[in-house]
Design a protein around this motif. Structure first.
Motif, PDB file in Angstrom:
ATOM      1  N   VAL A   1      21.640 -14.607   6.770  1.00 35.93           N
ATOM      2  CA  VAL A   1      21.722 -13.589   7.823  1.00 35.93           C
ATOM      3  C   VAL A   1      21.513 -12.204   7.219  1.00 35.93           C
ATOM      4  CG1 VAL A   1      23.255 -14.947   9.298  1.00 35.93           C
ATOM      5  CG2 VAL A   1      24.240 -13.401   7.597  1.00 35.93           C
ATOM      6  N   THR A   2      21.309 -11.228   8.094  1.00 39.97           N
ATOM      7  CA  THR A   2      21.115  -9.850   7.647  1.00 39.97           C
ATOM      8  C   THR A   2      22.447  -9.168   7.370  1.00 39.97           C
ATOM      9  OG1 THR A   2      19.101  -9.661   8.963  1.00 39.97           O
ATOM     10  CG2 THR A   2      20.135  -7.599   8.253  1.00 39.97           C
ATOM     11  N   GLN A   3      23.427  -9.401   8.228  1.00 36.42           N
ATOM     12  CA  GLN A   3      24.704  -8.698   8.129  1.00 36.42           C
ATOM     13  C   GLN A   3      25.795  -9.453   8.880  1.00 36.42           C
ATOM     14  OE1 GLN A   3      22.973  -5.339  10.306  1.00 36.42           O
ATOM     15  NE2 GLN A   3      24.608  -5.540  11.828  1.00 36.42           N
ATOM     16  N   PHE A   4      27.013  -8.973   8.744  1.00 38.27           N
ATOM     17  CA  PHE A   4      28.151  -9.491   9.500  1.00 38.27           C
ATOM     18  C   PHE A   4      28.790  -8.336  10.256  1.00 38.27           C
ATOM     19  CE2 PHE A   4      27.631 -12.420   5.982  1.00 38.27           C
ATOM     20  CZ  PHE A   4      27.760 -13.661   6.580  1.00 38.27           C
ATOM     21  N   SER A   5      29.111  -8.580  11.517  1.00 39.24           N
ATOM     22  CA  SER A   5      29.847  -7.599  12.313  1.00 39.24           C
ATOM     23  C   SER A   5      31.313  -8.013  12.282  1.00 39.24           C
ATOM     24  CB  SER A   5      29.327  -7.577  13.749  1.00 39.24           C
ATOM     25  OG  SER A   5      30.075  -6.676  14.535  1.00 39.24           O
ATOM     26  N   VAL A   6      32.165  -7.130  11.771  1.00 36.50           N
ATOM     27  CA  VAL A   6      33.579  -7.464  11.549  1.00 36.50           C
ATOM     28  C   VAL A   6      34.469  -6.537  12.379  1.00 36.50           C
ATOM     29  CG1 VAL A   6      35.424  -7.636   9.827  1.00 36.50           C
ATOM     30  CG2 VAL A   6      33.073  -8.238   9.208  1.00 36.50           C
ATOM     31  N   ARG A   7      35.398  -7.137  13.109  1.00 36.06           N
ATOM     32  CA  ARG A   7      36.375  -6.349  13.855  1.00 36.06           C
ATOM     33  C   ARG A   7      37.721  -6.433  13.155  1.00 36.06           C
ATOM     34  NH1 ARG A   7      35.566  -8.335  18.555  1.00 36.06           N
ATOM     35  NH2 ARG A   7      37.360  -9.707  18.778  1.00 36.06           N
ATOM     36  N   VAL A   8      38.315  -5.270  12.873  1.00 37.05           N
ATOM     37  CA  VAL A   8      39.601  -5.232  12.172  1.00 37.05           C
ATOM     38  C   VAL A   8      40.737  -5.139  13.184  1.00 37.05           C
ATOM     39  CG1 VAL A   8      38.567  -4.133  10.153  1.00 37.05           C
ATOM     40  CG2 VAL A   8      39.574  -2.713  11.933  1.00 37.05           C
ATOM     41  N   GLU A   9      41.942  -5.530  12.749  1.00 38.40           N
ATOM     42  CA  GLU A   9      43.090  -5.562  13.650  1.00 38.40           C
ATOM     43  C   GLU A   9      43.567  -4.161  14.008  1.00 38.40           C
ATOM     44  OE1 GLU A   9      45.871  -7.911  11.522  1.00 38.40           O
ATOM     45  OE2 GLU A   9      44.870  -9.818  11.944  1.00 38.40           O
ATOM     46  N   GLU A  10      43.571  -3.252  13.032  1.00 37.97           N
ATOM     47  CA  GLU A  10      44.037  -1.889  13.255  1.00 37.97           C
ATOM     48  C   GLU A  10      42.988  -0.892  12.751  1.00 37.97           C
ATOM     49  OE1 GLU A  10      46.713  -0.942  14.810  1.00 37.97           O
ATOM     50  OE2 GLU A  10      47.637  -2.921  15.057  1.00 37.97           O
ATOM     51  N   GLY A  11      42.673   0.113  13.594  1.00 39.54           N
ATOM     52  CA  GLY A  11      41.682   1.111  13.205  1.00 39.54           C
ATOM     53  C   GLY A  11      42.073   1.878  11.959  1.00 39.54           C
ATOM     54  N   SER A  12      43.392   2.027  11.734  1.00 43.75           N
ATOM     55  CA  SER A  12      43.859   2.773  10.566  1.00 43.75           C
ATOM     56  C   SER A  12      43.581   2.021   9.259  1.00 43.75           C
ATOM     57  CB  SER A  12      45.360   3.053  10.692  1.00 43.75           C
ATOM     58  OG  SER A  12      46.091   1.843  10.820  1.00 43.75           O
ATOM     59  N   GLU A  13      43.313   0.712   9.345  1.00 46.68           N
ATOM     60  CA  GLU A  13      43.083  -0.110   8.153  1.00 46.68           C
ATOM     61  C   GLU A  13      41.602  -0.329   7.862  1.00 46.68           C
ATOM     62  OE1 GLU A  13      45.091  -3.760   8.925  1.00 46.68           O
ATOM     63  OE2 GLU A  13      47.106  -2.894   8.797  1.00 46.68           O
ATOM     64  N   ILE A  14      40.734   0.334   8.607  1.00 46.01           N
ATOM     65  CA  ILE A  14      39.306   0.019   8.520  1.00 46.01           C
ATOM     66  C   ILE A  14      38.743   0.255   7.116  1.00 46.01           C
ATOM     67  CG2 ILE A  14      38.491   2.309   9.285  1.00 46.01           C
ATOM     68  CD1 ILE A  14      36.382   0.719  10.976  1.00 46.01           C
ATOM     69  N   ASP A  15      39.157   1.326   6.453  1.00 45.81           N
ATOM     70  CA  ASP A  15      38.645   1.614   5.104  1.00 45.81           C
ATOM     71  C   ASP A  15      39.169   0.615   4.079  1.00 45.81           C
ATOM     72  OD1 ASP A  15      37.145   3.819   5.947  1.00 45.81           O
ATOM     73  OD2 ASP A  15      38.845   5.182   5.729  1.00 45.81           O
ATOM     74  N   SER A  16      40.449   0.268   4.181  1.00 45.14           N
ATOM     75  CA  SER A  16      41.033  -0.679   3.216  1.00 45.14           C
ATOM     76  C   SER A  16      40.441  -2.077   3.387  1.00 45.14           C
ATOM     77  CB  SER A  16      42.556  -0.730   3.375  1.00 45.14           C
ATOM     78  OG  SER A  16      42.924  -1.189   4.660  1.00 45.14           O
ATOM     79  N   VAL A  17      40.171  -2.487   4.627  1.00 45.59           N
ATOM     80  CA  VAL A  17      39.548  -3.792   4.868  1.00 45.59           C
ATOM     81  C   VAL A  17      38.131  -3.808   4.307  1.00 45.59           C
ATOM     82  CG1 VAL A  17      38.720  -5.393   6.637  1.00 45.59           C
ATOM     83  CG2 VAL A  17      40.960  -4.321   6.897  1.00 45.59           C
ATOM     84  N   ALA A  18      37.397  -2.712   4.478  1.00 43.16           N
ATOM     85  CA  ALA A  18      36.031  -2.618   3.935  1.00 43.16           C
ATOM     86  C   ALA A  18      36.045  -2.784   2.413  1.00 43.16           C
ATOM     87  CB  ALA A  18      35.410  -1.280   4.324  1.00 43.16           C
ATOM     88  N   GLU A  19      37.009  -2.161   1.761  1.00 39.01           N
ATOM     89  CA  GLU A  19      37.119  -2.273   0.304  1.00 39.01           C
ATOM     90  C   GLU A  19      37.438  -3.709  -0.112  1.00 39.01           C
ATOM     91  OE1 GLU A  19      40.004   0.536  -0.996  1.00 39.01           O
ATOM     92  OE2 GLU A  19      38.835   2.303  -0.406  1.00 39.01           O
ATOM     93  N   LYS A  20      38.321  -4.363   0.624  1.00 44.46           N
ATOM     94  CA  LYS A  20      38.681  -5.752   0.309  1.00 44.46           C
ATOM     95  C   LYS A  20      37.480  -6.678   0.426  1.00 44.46           C
ATOM     96  CE  LYS A  20      43.471  -5.336   1.959  1.00 44.46           C
ATOM     97  NZ  LYS A  20      44.417  -5.741   3.038  1.00 44.46           N
TER      98      LYS A  20
END
Length: 234
Positions: A180-199
């Motif tokens: 695939v080209t990419q994955f679209s990921v929805r996080v549980e909390e908007g405040s965690e979006i940067d930390s989830v991206a790093e993980k």
């Protein structure tokens, strides 16, 4: 008369450029509470060169803070700063409204889209530009599809694409199943979006296909950087 025409032309150009810049800024700026990430192949800037194994999906879903994830295949006719870019977006048929709950069916139906593998749901602006409606067929980038419906979305990028079945697009574009080209990921909390991206990027950092994960709006801003530079220069 020449002075009046010169001033009128200058004001028109100024207004047009400012309008384009404002519209593009609204479409690409991050908003508070944003919860969607785009996982892309590291150091890739065009969908034709971004290839990720589809099995990354299960690993992404296991990451803490991830609510949901969907594989997406993107096929475009060119990656330049063109006003007539044709974009196919392949998603699993049953996951379309989960991937993009803001889509509204203007003409046709989702049922007809799921009933045949070569069907497409076309964005409203794209359909108007090409004069397309339910029952029509068109071909681009070597992919021939049947228009099952026309969709509308509050997000500008969704009104200019054609949604098709993921396995169909993988085979029609010669990418093959499992990529695939990419994955679209929805996080549980908007405040965690940067930390989830790093993980996510840490998980695949040592793989043969490392990733770059960014908020969706930041991703679109990056892909539109050529258009942004043209507007600034103008």
């Amino acid at each position: 008369l020449l002075t009046v025409l010169g001033v009128a032309t200058g004001m028109f150009l100024f207004t047009a450029v400012e309008t384009m810049q404002l519209s593009l800024r609204r479409a690409t700026e991050s908003e508070a509470g944003e919860t969607t990430l785009v996982v892309y192949r590291e150091n890739r800037f065009c969908p034709s060169t971004s290839r990720l194994p589809e099995h990354y999906l299960s690993e992404i879903k296991r990451i803490e803070g991830v609510e949901d994830a969907i594989p997406v295949q993107i096929v475009v006719n060119n990656c330049g700063a063109s006003l007539d870019v044709i974009t196919f977006r392949g998603v699993p048929p049953g996951d379309l409204l989960r991937y993009n709950p803001d889509l509204e069916i203007v003409k046709g139906s989702v049922d007809e889209w799921t009933s045949r593998s070569d069907a497409a749901l076309v964005g409203e602006n794209f359909a108007a530009r090409r004069g397309l409606g339910p029952g029509d067929q068109f071909e681009a980038v070597g992919v021939r599809v049947y228009v099952a419906g026309v969709v509308r979305s509050p997000h500008a990028q969704d009104n200019n694409v054609a949604y098709v079945d993921l396995p169909f697009l993988q085979q029609a574009s010669w990418v093959g199943r499992g990529t695939v080209t990419q994955f679209s990921v929805r996080v549980e909390e908007g405040s965690e979006i940067d930390s989830v991206a790093e993980k996510i990027d840490e998980v695949f950092a040592s793989d043969s296909d490392p990733t770059t994960t960014r908020p969706e709006s930041a991703f679109f801003a990056q892909t539109a950087k050529d258009m942004i530079e043209i507007i600034r220069f103008t």
